[in-house]
Enzyme design. Structure first.
Site, PDB file in Angstrom:
ATOM      1  N   TRP A  10      34.185  48.637  39.649  1.00 12.62           N
ATOM      2  CA  TRP A  10      34.269  49.967  39.940  1.00 12.62           C
ATOM      3  C   TRP A  10      36.074  50.191  40.261  1.00 12.62           C
ATOM      4  O   TRP A  10      36.169  51.526  39.943  1.00 12.62           O
ATOM      5  CB  TRP A  10      33.226  50.445  40.988  1.00 12.62           C
ATOM      6  CG  TRP A  10      31.843  50.514  40.809  1.00 12.62           C
ATOM      7  CD1 TRP A  10      31.372  50.155  39.861  1.00 12.62           C
ATOM      8  CD2 TRP A  10      31.010  51.137  41.593  1.00 12.62           C
ATOM      9  NE1 TRP A  10      30.023  50.361  40.206  1.00 12.62           N
ATOM     10  CE2 TRP A  10      29.885  51.020  41.071  1.00 12.62           C
ATOM     11  CE3 TRP A  10      31.281  51.687  42.988  1.00 12.62           C
ATOM     12  CZ2 TRP A  10      28.708  51.292  41.595  1.00 12.62           C
ATOM     13  CZ3 TRP A  10      30.035  52.297  43.594  1.00 12.62           C
ATOM     14  CH2 TRP A  10      28.693  51.882  42.845  1.00 12.62           C
ATOM     15  N   HIS A  97      42.727  39.688  39.515  1.00  7.84           N
ATOM     16  CA  HIS A  97      42.528  40.609  38.519  1.00  7.84           C
ATOM     17  C   HIS A  97      44.003  41.308  38.134  1.00  7.84           C
ATOM     18  O   HIS A  97      44.986  41.032  38.972  1.00  7.84           O
ATOM     19  CB  HIS A  97      41.712  42.092  38.921  1.00  7.84           C
ATOM     20  CG  HIS A  97      41.695  43.030  37.961  1.00  7.84           C
ATOM     21  ND1 HIS A  97      42.374  43.915  37.430  1.00  7.84           N
ATOM     22  CD2 HIS A  97      40.398  43.214  37.049  1.00  7.84           C
ATOM     23  CE1 HIS A  97      42.138  44.652  36.452  1.00  7.84           C
ATOM     24  NE2 HIS A  97      40.743  44.221  36.513  1.00  7.84           N
ATOM     25  N   GLU A 169      40.655  38.689  30.564  1.00  8.81           N
ATOM     26  CA  GLU A 169      40.753  40.104  30.207  1.00  8.81           C
ATOM     27  C   GLU A 169      42.317  40.229  29.904  1.00  8.81           C
ATOM     28  O   GLU A 169      43.099  40.086  30.489  1.00  8.81           O
ATOM     29  CB  GLU A 169      40.541  40.668  31.660  1.00  8.81           C
ATOM     30  CG  GLU A 169      39.316  40.589  32.518  1.00  8.81           C
ATOM     31  CD  GLU A 169      39.125  41.602  33.106  1.00  8.81           C
ATOM     32  OE1 GLU A 169      37.991  42.545  33.127  1.00  8.81           O
ATOM     33  OE2 GLU A 169      39.807  42.099  34.279  1.00  8.81           O
ATOM     34  N   GLY A 236      35.049  47.569  33.592  1.00  6.01           N
ATOM     35  CA  GLY A 236      35.715  48.798  34.517  1.00  6.01           C
ATOM     36  C   GLY A 236      35.095  50.116  34.100  1.00  6.01           C
ATOM     37  O   GLY A 236      34.065  50.469  34.460  1.00  6.01           O
ATOM     38  N   GLY A 237      35.810  50.802  33.281  1.00  2.73           N
ATOM     39  CA  GLY A 237      35.397  52.227  33.027  1.00  2.73           C
ATOM     40  C   GLY A 237      33.972  52.532  32.486  1.00  2.73           C
ATOM     41  O   GLY A 237      33.344  53.349  33.297  1.00  2.73           O
TER      42      GLY A 237
HETATM   43  P1  PGA Z   1      37.938  48.275  31.630  1.00  6.71           P
HETATM   44  O1  PGA Z   1      38.359  47.461  32.960  1.00  6.71           O
HETATM   45  O2  PGA Z   1      36.652  48.024  31.168  1.00  6.71           O
HETATM   46  O3  PGA Z   1      37.981  49.557  31.860  1.00  6.71           O
HETATM   47  O4  PGA Z   1      38.951  47.865  30.364  1.00  6.71           O
HETATM   48  C1  PGA Z   1      38.235  46.060  32.707  1.00  6.71           C
HETATM   49  C2  PGA Z   1      38.616  45.285  33.989  1.00  6.71           C
HETATM   50  O5  PGA Z   1      39.854  45.925  34.543  1.00  6.71           O
HETATM   51  O6  PGA Z   1      38.086  44.623  34.675  1.00  6.71           O
END
Ligand code: PGA
Length: 253
Positions: A10, A97, A169, A236-237
């Protein structure tokens, strides 16, 4: 089969009311349980106990913190310790992260210490790695990610590594709407698994869950998660929308 994980990151989003709605919306969907699948809610610190309470007695759901500090207690205003997270029975902690690395200047040495403190407190780190755009354009992403892993994880024993989840990521794909192709994710994640194989042997490498993160959404999750070395996603989003995240959960192998 190694664990397939849909983890909702989140980040710093949502009021208490929105947190309630999101958690209820996803939990009430009653997604069929399978022992090799997990849904993880990485919620902001103020909502951890709430999330923990809501998933109580339901199989397949876990809670993650988004960060922790290296020390167990003391004069560190504003920080949260792994011991505190353990005391409220958090399951996972996201470590390293790219936003923590970039905005809060967390380096490999600090991340190694955070991994250690998590494991010492029975928390499983979700260790993030991934290259920025200029590294991808220079085609040196493999060396870059290998170094991140070596510097922060290679001091662990076989037994310790079994409690670590890795999330690849690529920074150029985070929050940009630009997803790595399923093949790019697969290539890197097979490479990462091979790094672990060389250091820790086949058995450990085969069992470590490696997630993909970076603009995962309902429309691309299935194609990415189907890749043999992709064991789900750190989202994330799209994790802030009930229907999107439910669809992502349903895309797990
Ligand atoms: P995102 O973020 O799905 O919004 O690209 C992923 C994350 O940062 O863990």
């Amino acid at each position: 089969m190694r664990k397939q994980i849909a983890a909702a990151n989140w980040k710093m989003n949502g009021t208490l009311q929105q947190a309630n709605e999101l958690l209820d919306g996803i939990i009430n969907e009653k997604i069929s349980y399978s022992p090799h699948r997990e849904v993880v809610f990485a919620v902001p610190f103020p909502y951890l106990i709430l999330a923990k309470e809501k998933i109580k007695n339901i199989n397949g759901y876990k809670v993650a913190a988004q960060n922790c500090y290296t020390k167990s207690s003391g004069a560190f205003t504003g920080e949260v310790s792994a011991a505190m997270l353990q005391s409220i029975e958090v399951d996972y902690v996201i470590i390293g992260h790219s936003e923590r690395r970039e905005i809060f200047a967390e380096n490999s040495k600090m991340l190694a210490a955070k991994v250690d403190v998590c494991l010492a407190n029975n928390l499983s780190p979700i260790f993030c790695c991934g290259e920025p755009l200029q590294i991808r354009e220079a085609e040196t992403q493999n060396e870059y990610v290998a170094t991140q892993i070596q510097e922060s994880l290679f001091h662990l024993t076989n037994d310790q590594l079994k409690n670590v989840v890795v999330a690849y990521e690529p920074i150029w794909a985070i929050g940009t709407g630009k997803t790595a192709t399923a093949q790019q994710a697969q290539d890197m994640q097979a490479f990462i698994r091979n790094i672990f194989k060389e250091k820790y042997g086949d058995e450990v490498a085969k069992n470590i869950s490696i997630l993909y993160g970076g603009s995962v959404k309902a429309t691309n999750a299935k194609e990415i998660f189907e890749m043999p070395d992709v064991d789900g996603g750190l989202v994330g989003g799209a994790s802030l929308s009930v229907p999107e995240f439910i669809s992502i959960i349903k895309s797990l192998k």
